[in-house]
Design a protein around this motif. Structure first.
Motif, mmCIF file in Angstrom:
data_model
loop_
_atom_site.group_PDB
_atom_site.id
_atom_site.type_symbol
_atom_site.label_atom_id
_atom_site.label_comp_id
_atom_site.label_asym_id
_atom_site.label_seq_id
_atom_site.Cartn_x
_atom_site.Cartn_y
_atom_site.Cartn_z
ATOM 1 N N VAL A 16 0.921 -1.073 0.078
ATOM 2 C CA VAL A 16 0.021 0.024 -0.114
ATOM 3 C C VAL A 16 0.954 1.228 -0.112
ATOM 4 O O VAL A 16 0.790 2.215 -0.713
ATOM 5 C CB VAL A 16 -0.760 -0.053 1.320
ATOM 6 C CG1 VAL A 16 -1.715 1.276 1.334
ATOM 7 C CG2 VAL A 16 -1.938 -1.124 1.293
ATOM 8 N N TYR A 21 -0.633 5.230 -1.787
ATOM 9 C CA TYR A 21 -2.028 5.350 -1.303
ATOM 10 C C TYR A 21 -1.985 5.944 0.117
ATOM 11 O O TYR A 21 -1.346 5.254 0.847
ATOM 12 C CB TYR A 21 -2.908 4.037 -1.303
ATOM 13 C CG TYR A 21 -3.224 3.464 -2.658
ATOM 14 C CD1 TYR A 21 -2.601 3.999 -3.699
ATOM 15 C CD2 TYR A 21 -3.589 1.966 -2.684
ATOM 16 C CE1 TYR A 21 -3.110 3.292 -5.020
ATOM 17 C CE2 TYR A 21 -3.794 1.272 -3.736
ATOM 18 C CZ TYR A 21 -3.494 2.164 -4.989
ATOM 19 O OH TYR A 21 -3.764 1.241 -6.097
ATOM 20 N N PRO A 24 -7.438 5.388 2.674
ATOM 21 C CA PRO A 24 -8.334 4.372 1.859
ATOM 22 C C PRO A 24 -9.607 5.148 1.120
ATOM 23 O O PRO A 24 -10.035 6.231 1.691
ATOM 24 C CB PRO A 24 -8.942 3.435 2.528
ATOM 25 C CG PRO A 24 -8.398 3.981 4.044
ATOM 26 C CD PRO A 24 -7.653 5.009 3.956
ATOM 27 N N THR A 25 -10.015 4.732 -0.024
ATOM 28 C CA THR A 25 -11.001 5.262 -0.667
ATOM 29 C C THR A 25 -12.571 4.882 -0.066
ATOM 30 O O THR A 25 -12.407 3.831 0.749
ATOM 31 C CB THR A 25 -11.284 4.657 -2.280
ATOM 32 O OG1 THR A 25 -11.331 3.621 -2.171
ATOM 33 C CG2 THR A 25 -9.794 5.519 -2.845
ATOM 34 N N GLN A 28 -13.208 1.160 -0.280
ATOM 35 C CA GLN A 28 -12.158 0.347 0.777
ATOM 36 C C GLN A 28 -12.363 0.428 2.062
ATOM 37 O O GLN A 28 -12.263 -0.727 2.729
ATOM 38 C CB GLN A 28 -10.708 0.723 0.148
ATOM 39 C CG GLN A 28 -10.110 0.501 -1.133
ATOM 40 C CD GLN A 28 -8.966 1.555 -1.582
ATOM 41 O OE1 GLN A 28 -8.554 2.581 -0.986
ATOM 42 N NE2 GLN A 28 -8.492 1.374 -2.963
ATOM 43 N N GLY A 50 -11.386 2.843 -6.897
ATOM 44 C CA GLY A 50 -10.560 2.057 -6.077
ATOM 45 C C GLY A 50 -10.946 0.550 -5.556
ATOM 46 O O GLY A 50 -10.489 0.026 -4.624
ATOM 47 N N SER A 306 -4.187 5.807 -14.820
ATOM 48 C CA SER A 306 -4.608 6.703 -13.863
ATOM 49 C C SER A 306 -4.360 8.347 -14.112
ATOM 50 O O SER A 306 -4.955 8.999 -13.626
ATOM 51 C CB SER A 306 -3.870 6.404 -12.569
ATOM 52 O OG SER A 306 -2.546 6.156 -12.832
ATOM 53 N N ALA A 333 -10.014 7.637 -8.753
ATOM 54 C CA ALA A 333 -9.435 7.995 -7.318
ATOM 55 C C ALA A 333 -9.555 9.478 -6.861
ATOM 56 O O ALA A 333 -10.495 10.254 -7.189
ATOM 57 C CB ALA A 333 -8.200 7.338 -6.897
#
Ligand code: AMP
Length: 403
Positions: A16, A21, A24-25, A28, A50, A306, A333
């Motif tokens: 991670v 990252y 967390p989204t 997630q 995500g 992305s 994201a």
């Protein structure tokens, strides 16, 4: 919520961190603790939220313990591109876990896949058709499967894969954890969920609406001026990577060639390309060798780059859902993106459907300095009605000022 609250194995947490990252989204935050607990999950999330890491991280965490060299997790995806991307995410997020992931899909030789399966892997990311071939040839052993993921289930349904998926499921152990992800929930998907998930927990983010980091704008234009408008728009817009959607593969090819001729690093992706050519176009786009990728909906399925800053709908998609999927490619994201759609008079109904999904009116823009009055060759030769101006043609559309 922070990643460390999930208490992931340090080797997974390292992945991670390496991916960069920070937090967390929403999907997630909801899915990871639930999957870690061992529950089945129905995830309503579109691409760009995500969702991949939402199932990959807890699966890696789970597989670190236990035997190696046998297939313990199977992820089924609609397209080769999505399968490759998921495989790459597993590779980068799971680098320190030393778990092995392989991909299995059609359009490439079977033998290297058989060899990879023989060499042993704990995770298989597969498209349904080729996976069934392997099952039928007994070149894959799924009897030790612990976790099954059905990703982009609605796409798989659209592509006619449900019968294959049912067959595949009849070959995996009944005692397993199953996770299903879908951007939308049509009745067939609801039925499938009912069949394959056991007491699922539903997690949901931004139901069917595109990521709200995306700015939308509509550009009314006559059909024959679309390419000129595209070129003018590109000249006036600060773009990073641009994904252009057309309705047909011929048009994708032609627009790609016209962009190239005008000096852009552009490539088109159409169903007719060999797997090698597709992959090299995609890799070139992902790595920035090409700035613009022109594709049809089918060809573009699963694309995840992305850094896409702009999605330009050269042609309006056929459904509002397809719009959501296309737009899911930008503003991924935490990033922002722009979605431009060229509209002709025939597209008014679709504009209304999209506005319903977005819950707001979409801004209509005119590009200053662009000659909207140029006639098509056909118009020049069609007598009294020739040469009607765009202004008259779009007289009913309210044009709001551009940003
Ligand atoms: P997905 O919806 O799984 O296709 O992911 C969309 C993009 O978001 C991918 O490029 C991921 O690498 C990225 N991503 C996933 N999770 C995070 C996160 N927590 N923070 C930042 N980017 C993320």
């Amino acid at each position: 919520m922070e990643f460390n609250e999930f208490d992931l194995h340090p080797h997974v947490a390292a992945g991670v961190k390496a991916a960069g990252y920070l937090t967390p989204t929403p999907i997630q935050c909801q899915a990871i603790p639930t999957v870690l607990k061992g529950s089945d999950v129905m995830g309503l999330a579109q691409t760009g939220t995500g969702k991949t890491a939402a199932f990959v991280l807890p699966i890696l965490h789970r597989l670190i313990q236990g035997p190696r060299g046998r297939v313990r997790a199977l992820i089924i995806a609609p397209t080769r591109e999505l399968a490759e991307q998921t495989h790459e995410s597993i590779g980068s997020l799971g680098k320190q876990t030393r778990l092995r992931s392989i991909t299995v899909y059609g359009g490439v030789a079977m033998n290297p896949q058989i060899q990879k399966l023989r060499n042993g892997a704990e995770i298989v990311v597969a498209c349904p058709g080729r996976l069934l071939d392997h099952i039928n040839q007994r070149s894959i052993n799924l009897s030790h499967l612990e976790a099954l993921v059905l990703d982009e289930a609605d796409r798989m349904f659209d592509m006619g894969f449900l019968p294959d998926i049912r067959k595949i499921i009849s070959h995996v152990p009944v005692k397993r954890q199953t996770l299903m992800f879908s951007a939308t929930m049509p009745d067939d998907i609801r039925r499938l969920a009912h069949e394959v998930l056991h007491a699922p927990v539903t997690v949901q983010v931004d139901h069917a609406a595109p990521a709200n980091t995306v700015a939308h704008a509509l550009y009314p234009v006559e059909q024959h001026l679309k390419t000129s408008l595209l070129l003018e728009l590109l000249r006036h817009t600060d773009t990073d990577s641009v994904l252009v959607f057309t309705r047909t593969k011929h048009r994708a090819k032609r627009v790609g060639q016209q962009l190239e001729k005008s000096g852009y690093r552009a490539v088109s992706l159409q169903g007719n390309l060999s797997q090698n050519k597709r992959q090299s176009a995609l890799d070139g786009f992902r790595k920035g060798a090409y700035q613009i990728l022109v594709a049809t909906d089918i060809a573009a399925r699963g694309i995840d780059v992305s850094s896409i800053s702009h999605v330009i709908n050269y042609d309006m998609p056929d459904t509002a859902d397809a719009y959501t999927h296309r737009i899911g490619r930008t503003g991924r994201a935490a990033k922002t993106g722009d979605a431009f759609t060229f509209i002709t008079r025939e597209d008014n109904d679709m504009v209304r459907s999209i506005e319903r999904i977005l819950g707001e009116k979409v801004e209509h823009r005119i590009l200053e300095g662009f000659d909207y009055k140029t006639q098509s060759a056909a118009q020049k030769h069609t007598g009294p009605h020739a040469g009607r101006t765009v202004k008259r043609r779009f007289g009913t559309i309210a044009l709001s000022p551009s940003r």
